[in-house]
Design a protein around this motif. Structure first.
Motif, PDB file in Angstrom:
ATOM      1  N   ARG A   1      -0.828  -5.097  -3.558  1.00  0.00           N
ATOM      2  CA  ARG A   1       0.224  -5.267  -2.550  1.00  0.00           C
ATOM      3  C   ARG A   1      -0.369  -5.216  -1.146  1.00  0.00           C
ATOM      4  O   ARG A   1      -1.462  -4.680  -0.923  1.00  0.00           O
ATOM      5  CB  ARG A   1       1.313  -4.208  -2.711  1.00  0.00           C
ATOM      6  N   SER A   2       0.360  -5.770  -0.206  1.00  0.00           N
ATOM      7  CA  SER A   2       0.045  -5.648   1.216  1.00  0.00           C
ATOM      8  C   SER A   2       1.370  -5.542   1.957  1.00  0.00           C
ATOM      9  O   SER A   2       2.438  -5.786   1.392  1.00  0.00           O
ATOM     10  CB  SER A   2      -0.743  -6.870   1.720  1.00  0.00           C
ATOM     11  N   GLN A   3       1.318  -5.162   3.223  1.00  0.00           N
ATOM     12  CA  GLN A   3       2.519  -5.044   4.060  1.00  0.00           C
ATOM     13  C   GLN A   3       3.567  -4.140   3.412  1.00  0.00           C
ATOM     14  O   GLN A   3       4.765  -4.368   3.491  1.00  0.00           O
ATOM     15  CB  GLN A   3       3.089  -6.436   4.364  1.00  0.00           C
ATOM     16  N   HIS A   4       3.066  -3.096   2.763  1.00  0.00           N
ATOM     17  CA  HIS A   4       3.872  -2.079   2.123  1.00  0.00           C
ATOM     18  C   HIS A   4       3.979  -0.871   3.052  1.00  0.00           C
ATOM     19  O   HIS A   4       3.497  -0.911   4.183  1.00  0.00           O
ATOM     20  CB  HIS A   4       3.213  -1.666   0.797  1.00  0.00           C
ATOM     21  N   THR A   5       4.588   0.208   2.575  1.00  0.00           N
ATOM     22  CA  THR A   5       4.592   1.466   3.307  1.00  0.00           C
ATOM     23  C   THR A   5       3.968   2.547   2.441  1.00  0.00           C
ATOM     24  O   THR A   5       3.958   2.458   1.210  1.00  0.00           O
ATOM     25  CB  THR A   5       6.020   1.894   3.699  1.00  0.00           C
ATOM     26  N   ALA A   6       3.424   3.576   3.079  1.00  0.00           N
ATOM     27  CA  ALA A   6       2.835   4.717   2.377  1.00  0.00           C
ATOM     28  C   ALA A   6       3.227   5.981   3.131  1.00  0.00           C
ATOM     29  O   ALA A   6       3.034   6.058   4.350  1.00  0.00           O
ATOM     30  CB  ALA A   6       1.322   4.591   2.293  1.00  0.00           C
ATOM     31  N   THR A   7       3.770   6.961   2.416  1.00  0.00           N
ATOM     32  CA  THR A   7       4.291   8.171   3.041  1.00  0.00           C
ATOM     33  C   THR A   7       3.872   9.402   2.253  1.00  0.00           C
ATOM     34  O   THR A   7       4.028   9.451   1.033  1.00  0.00           O
ATOM     35  CB  THR A   7       5.832   8.135   3.098  1.00  0.00           C
ATOM     36  N   LEU A   8       3.355  10.414   2.953  1.00  0.00           N
ATOM     37  CA  LEU A   8       3.027  11.688   2.315  1.00  0.00           C
ATOM     38  C   LEU A   8       4.319  12.471   2.102  1.00  0.00           C
ATOM     39  O   LEU A   8       5.052  12.764   3.043  1.00  0.00           O
ATOM     40  CB  LEU A   8       2.060  12.491   3.190  1.00  0.00           C
ATOM     41  N   LEU A   9       4.601  12.819   0.846  1.00  0.00           N
ATOM     42  CA  LEU A   9       5.807  13.564   0.503  1.00  0.00           C
ATOM     43  C   LEU A   9       5.538  15.073   0.555  1.00  0.00           C
ATOM     44  O   LEU A   9       4.378  15.505   0.551  1.00  0.00           O
ATOM     45  CB  LEU A   9       6.276  13.163  -0.896  1.00  0.00           C
ATOM     46  N   PRO A  10       6.596  15.879   0.581  1.00  0.00           N
ATOM     47  CA  PRO A  10       6.410  17.337   0.667  1.00  0.00           C
ATOM     48  C   PRO A  10       5.608  17.935  -0.488  1.00  0.00           C
ATOM     49  O   PRO A  10       5.018  19.002  -0.336  1.00  0.00           O
ATOM     50  CB  PRO A  10       7.848  17.872   0.666  1.00  0.00           C
ATOM     51  N   ASN A  11       5.566  17.265  -1.649  1.00  0.00           N
ATOM     52  CA  ASN A  11       4.790  17.787  -2.780  1.00  0.00           C
ATOM     53  C   ASN A  11       3.341  17.309  -2.772  1.00  0.00           C
ATOM     54  O   ASN A  11       2.620  17.436  -3.757  1.00  0.00           O
ATOM     55  CB  ASN A  11       5.459  17.421  -4.104  1.00  0.00           C
ATOM     56  N   ASP A  12       2.909  16.729  -1.640  1.00  0.00           N
ATOM     57  CA  ASP A  12       1.528  16.279  -1.419  1.00  0.00           C
ATOM     58  C   ASP A  12       1.157  14.996  -2.154  1.00  0.00           C
ATOM     59  O   ASP A  12      -0.010  14.601  -2.151  1.00  0.00           O
ATOM     60  CB  ASP A  12       0.500  17.365  -1.767  1.00  0.00           C
ATOM     61  N   THR A  13       2.107  14.347  -2.809  1.00  0.00           N
ATOM     62  CA  THR A  13       1.829  13.021  -3.351  1.00  0.00           C
ATOM     63  C   THR A  13       2.131  11.981  -2.272  1.00  0.00           C
ATOM     64  O   THR A  13       2.842  12.248  -1.303  1.00  0.00           O
ATOM     65  CB  THR A  13       2.672  12.729  -4.609  1.00  0.00           C
ATOM     66  N   VAL A  14       1.573  10.782  -2.443  1.00  0.00           N
ATOM     67  CA  VAL A  14       1.796   9.688  -1.486  1.00  0.00           C
ATOM     68  C   VAL A  14       2.636   8.620  -2.169  1.00  0.00           C
ATOM     69  O   VAL A  14       2.250   8.097  -3.237  1.00  0.00           O
ATOM     70  CB  VAL A  14       0.459   9.091  -1.001  1.00  0.00           C
ATOM     71  N   LEU A  15       3.761   8.298  -1.559  1.00  0.00           N
ATOM     72  CA  LEU A  15       4.660   7.282  -2.098  1.00  0.00           C
ATOM     73  C   LEU A  15       4.393   5.945  -1.426  1.00  0.00           C
ATOM     74  O   LEU A  15       4.525   5.813  -0.208  1.00  0.00           O
ATOM     75  CB  LEU A  15       6.117   7.678  -1.871  1.00  0.00           C
ATOM     76  N   VAL A  16       3.996   4.956  -2.231  1.00  0.00           N
ATOM     77  CA  VAL A  16       3.821   3.585  -1.755  1.00  0.00           C
ATOM     78  C   VAL A  16       5.004   2.767  -2.265  1.00  0.00           C
ATOM     79  O   VAL A  16       5.348   2.848  -3.450  1.00  0.00           O
ATOM     80  CB  VAL A  16       2.483   3.005  -2.254  1.00  0.00           C
ATOM     81  N   ALA A  17       5.621   1.992  -1.386  1.00  0.00           N
ATOM     82  CA  ALA A  17       6.845   1.273  -1.757  1.00  0.00           C
ATOM     83  C   ALA A  17       6.821  -0.162  -1.263  1.00  0.00           C
ATOM     84  O   ALA A  17       6.412  -0.433  -0.125  1.00  0.00           O
ATOM     85  CB  ALA A  17       8.074   1.984  -1.197  1.00  0.00           C
ATOM     86  N   GLY A  18       7.268  -1.077  -2.146  1.00  0.00           N
ATOM     87  CA  GLY A  18       7.424  -2.470  -1.757  1.00  0.00           C
ATOM     88  C   GLY A  18       6.118  -3.142  -1.403  1.00  0.00           C
ATOM     89  O   GLY A  18       5.040  -2.781  -1.874  1.00  0.00           O
ATOM     90  N   GLY A  19       6.211  -4.154  -0.552  1.00  0.00           N
ATOM     91  CA  GLY A  19       5.049  -4.913  -0.141  1.00  0.00           C
ATOM     92  C   GLY A  19       5.106  -6.341  -0.640  1.00  0.00           C
ATOM     93  O   GLY A  19       6.102  -6.777  -1.235  1.00  0.00           O
ATOM     94  N   PHE A  20       4.015  -7.060  -0.407  1.00  0.00           N
ATOM     95  CA  PHE A  20       3.933  -8.477  -0.738  1.00  0.00           C
ATOM     96  C   PHE A  20       2.812  -8.715  -1.737  1.00  0.00           C
ATOM     97  O   PHE A  20       1.709  -8.197  -1.589  1.00  0.00           O
ATOM     98  CB  PHE A  20       3.668  -9.297   0.527  1.00  0.00           C
ATOM     99  N   ASP A  21       3.095  -9.504  -2.767  1.00  0.00           N
ATOM    100  CA  ASP A  21       2.064 -10.005  -3.683  1.00  0.00           C
ATOM    101  C   ASP A  21       2.554 -11.336  -4.235  1.00  0.00           C
ATOM    102  O   ASP A  21       2.976 -11.432  -5.381  1.00  0.00           O
ATOM    103  CB  ASP A  21       1.779  -9.017  -4.810  1.00  0.00           C
ATOM    104  N   GLY A  22       2.563 -12.365  -3.397  1.00  0.00           N
ATOM    105  CA  GLY A  22       3.113 -13.656  -3.775  1.00  0.00           C
ATOM    106  C   GLY A  22       4.616 -13.704  -3.581  1.00  0.00           C
ATOM    107  O   GLY A  22       5.243 -14.750  -3.709  1.00  0.00           O
ATOM    108  N   GLY A  23       5.226 -12.608  -3.252  1.00  0.00           N
ATOM    109  CA  GLY A  23       6.657 -12.451  -3.018  1.00  0.00           C
ATOM    110  C   GLY A  23       6.918 -10.983  -2.763  1.00  0.00           C
ATOM    111  O   GLY A  23       6.023 -10.137  -2.881  1.00  0.00           O
ATOM    112  N   ALA A  24       8.149 -10.656  -2.406  1.00  0.00           N
ATOM    113  CA  ALA A  24       8.493  -9.266  -2.131  1.00  0.00           C
ATOM    114  C   ALA A  24       8.503  -8.456  -3.420  1.00  0.00           C
ATOM    115  O   ALA A  24       8.937  -8.931  -4.464  1.00  0.00           O
ATOM    116  CB  ALA A  24       9.852  -9.183  -1.444  1.00  0.00           C
TER     117      ALA A  24
END
Length: 457
Positions: free
Chosen positions: A257-280
């Motif tokens: 994926r690219s043009q996604h988001t990445a966020t550090l959550l309170p439990n210390d894991t990182v949530l990556v969501a959405g993005g582009f890979d030939g489409g949304a």
């Protein structure tokens, strides 16, 4: 969808994404290719409590800008492109008490697709980007909220845009990757606020742009996905160790994926969501720093890229807007619940937008600003999200994203966006061109009165 339509999507995206001066034509090229209408709104899920309300408009319509929460509680928006697709130096301050914007000192260099980072001393560092003549910038500057003036600081060793900037635990700022004057960059460098200089540090294992960079609780930095120098979306991730100034490969994502988001959550894991890979993409996944592995989590209700992600004070995460699977500006927003690993639709934005910014205010509300709308107009509008129960947060200095980032990326640009620049849609067609053109920024083609720019062939 027939194969010809898919081919047109692929070619239009590749041409416009990597030759940024054409990017404004991308949604139009795709709409023409597919004979699309405006996208449907909403996910069909029962919305959770939370609403968006209009607030004061920016003095200057803008996209590819950054937004940074200041220690005063005000939000600083700077740079980007205006409604005439000119790169601008102007900056505005948002006062949550009045809901109004006031002009503040202008940048010394107009820029878009750069990064903005809040430093521990309360100043804002902006770095790189593309200037008003299409040149990729090495220069950096500092905003002082007390004087409302920008001053020039040390220049980057390498020009770059669509990169990331991350505030480290020691107060230095790590800048990684992006695009330079000849192609994709693997270089990284550190800014030291004590002396205002940049020093080269270890290079990424893979040159990349449109990636994310997230500070982990260990003090290491996780860089994930993006585009590589062959214009392929990446599954790879790597970790930066500030102690040694080195990068090591870590577990691969499940989905490129690219043009996604990445966020550090309170439990210390990182949530990556959405993005582009030939489409949304609708997929989301979690990085566990202990096992250095990625596991799938609940999918978004709406596929999206070039969206924003903001961690709320209650621990939930809100994603908003972006380009959806119809290549349209989405109004939808949804909340991720860490406990259940699921997404629930919440109130829609009043205006569908992408390549915008989202900033968590001290009140716990989220401020969305600018971006493109469904017809590729640059927006001056802003709106506030308030959840059904919004506790008051304790503000802490964070890097602004873009695009981004989050800090927010400012697009990251975010593209943090951060640009936090920063600069987020469905069929999985990997953009793999037959040739490997080099993305050399050139002066913008200025569309004169709106007909939009002609789509690339």
């Amino acid at each position: 969808m027939n194969s010809l339509a898919k081919q047109r999507i692929k070619l239009a995206f590749i041409s416009c994404q990597f030759f940024r001066d054409c990017f404004l034509a991308k949604p139009i090229a795709l709409i023409v290719a597919l004979l699309l209408t405006l996208p449907a709104i909403g996910s069909g899920e029962t919305p959770s409590g939370g609403t968006w309300t209009a607030t004061g408009s920016l003095n200057t319509a803008r996209t590819d800008h950054t937004a940074t929460l200041l220690p005063t509680g005000k939000a600083l928006v700077a740079g980007g492109e205006d409604a005439n697709f000119n790169v601008v130096a102007s900056a505005d301050l948002y006062d949550p008490a009045s809901g109004n914007w006031t002009a503040t000192g202008s940048l010394n260099s107009a820029r878009r697709n750069y990064t903005a980072t809040l430093l521990p001393n309360g100043k804002v560092l902006v770095a790189g980007g593309v200037g008003d003549s299409g040149n990729v910038l090495t220069d950096a500057e500092l905003y002082d909220p007390a004087s409302e003036i920008w001053t020039v600081t040390g220049s980057l060793n390498s020009e770059r845009y669509l990169h990331t900037a991350t505030l480290l635990a020691d107060g230095k700022v790590l800048v990684t990757g992006g695009l330079d004057n000849i192609g994709f960059s693997s270089s990284a460098e550190l800014y030291d606020p004590a002396n205002g200089t940049w020093t080269v540090t270890g290079s990424l294992n893979i040159a990349r742009s449109n990636h994310t960079a997230t500070l982990l609780s260990s003090g290491k930095v996780l860089v994930a996905a993006g585009f590589d120098s062959n214009f392929n979306t990446l599954v790879s991730a790597e970790l930066y160790d500030p102690a040694g100034g080195t990068w090591i490969a870590t577990g691969n994502l499940n989905t490129a994926r690219s043009q996604h988001t990445a966020t550090l959550l309170p439990n210390d894991t990182v949530l990556v969501a959405g993005g582009f890979d030939g489409g949304a993409l609708v997929s989301a996944e979690l990085y566990d720093p202990t096992s250095e592995s990625w596991i799938a989590t609940g999918s978004l209700n709406t596929a999206r890229y070039l969206h924003t992600a903001t961690l709320l004070t209650g621990g939930k995460l809100i994603v908003a807007g972006g380009l959806d699977s119809n290549i349209g500006a989405s109004q939808s927003a949804e909340l991720y619940d860490q406990g259940s690993g699921s997404w629930l639709a919440t109130g829609n934005l009043n205006t569908g937008r992408y390549w915008h910014t989202a900033t968590l205010l001290t009140s716990g509300k989220v401020l969305a600003t600018g971006g493109f709308d469904a017809t590729v107009n640059v927006l001056a509008s802003a709106e506030l999200y308030e959840s059904s129960s919004t506790p008051t947060p304790t503000p802490t200095p964070t890097a602004s994203v873009t695009p981004t980032a989050t800090p927010t990326v400012t697009p990251t640009p975010t593209m943090t966006p951060t640009p936090t620049t920063t600069p987020t849609s469905t069929p999985s067609v990997s953009p793999t061109p037959t040739a490997t053109p080099r993305p050399t920024p050139t002066p913008r083609i200025r569309p004169t009165p709106r007909p939009r720019p002609t789509p690339p062939r």
